[in-house]
Enzyme design. Sequence first.
Site, mmCIF file in Angstrom:
data_model
loop_
_atom_site.group_PDB
_atom_site.id
_atom_site.type_symbol
_atom_site.label_atom_id
_atom_site.label_comp_id
_atom_site.label_asym_id
_atom_site.label_seq_id
_atom_site.Cartn_x
_atom_site.Cartn_y
_atom_site.Cartn_z
ATOM 1 N N LEU A 189 0.668 -1.216 0.017
ATOM 2 C CA LEU A 189 0.000 -0.107 0.055
ATOM 3 C C LEU A 189 0.896 1.334 -0.048
ATOM 4 C CD1 LEU A 189 -2.907 -1.195 2.329
ATOM 5 C CD2 LEU A 189 -2.972 -0.682 -0.065
ATOM 6 N N HIS A 190 1.500 1.365 -1.054
ATOM 7 C CA HIS A 190 2.525 2.696 -1.093
ATOM 8 C C HIS A 190 1.846 3.836 -0.937
ATOM 9 C CE1 HIS A 190 5.409 -0.389 -3.051
ATOM 10 N NE2 HIS A 190 4.265 -0.473 -4.077
#
Length: 314
Positions: free
Chosen positions: A221-222
Amino acid sequence: MAILLATQSPELQIEAITVVSGNVLVDQGVDNALKLVELAGRTDIPVARGEKYPLRKKLITAPLVHGKNGLGETELPTPTKTAESRHAVDLIIDLVRANPGQITLLPMGPLTNIARVLLKRPDLAEQIPEIILMGGSIEGGNATPAAEANIYNDPEAAKIVFESGIPITMVGLGATHQTLLQRSHTATLAESQLPIARYVAQLAHFYLDFSESVGFEGGALHDPLAVGLAVDSSLANESRPMHIAVETQGRLTYGETVANRFLLRESVEDAGDHYVLTGLEPVEPNAQVPVQIDADRFLQFFMDRICAPPRILE
């Protein structure tokens, strides 16, 4: 996912969404952003079109990772809202000028728009209190062995931003790879009665397929992590001050964010046929780099916010 997380976070006052070419071209990105603010019930948020091309290099889009439309081939209704008439660079300038010292920038793509702001109005650097960016890495890249994708797509812009003097939090791959969305998370989202949660489950499918195909046990989940840290910096158990330099010359290291972790550099004297090391000089940090994330707490934060009823502003 990051845009939806931000709209679901009452701690954030979102003044605008400014779009830049990155995983998709800017026109597709604008269309996506308009659709997402409508899904979130936040058509009050201005959406502005920014730069189509990096400062110098040729853009690399990523349909392999995110689908041709950048939304994992999912479909949303045609937006009724239209983009701002102002260019994203001018909108950022106007917001900072009207709110000096109050506008935090949260870039989650190439830094071209931000660099253009600083090139056009270098004096505004003193009026921007913080940049929290998703990009960079201190332990190898994902676009190349050395470079992370957002920085690699415009290293010259990133160099301008990191040399601007604006306080930066660099949410790099070392942090984001600790935050893996699993199939169990998307199953929970898919069972929700809330449109945002069900849509994120759809959105994640394409991305998880790609992530698993290259060996990850989930999808990092950058960009949502950058939003999470903007809401609650304690989601990082440890951050370290570093001096980040962006490589713009190296054949193998182009786009690398080179981290000086020890904040020291050599001082030498010329002795004719060689140099003599005479000491070590301090180097000022230009970024805080989260290195240890409370991943379980962040993932719970993400799930709780995405599964919450949409925020309706009065």
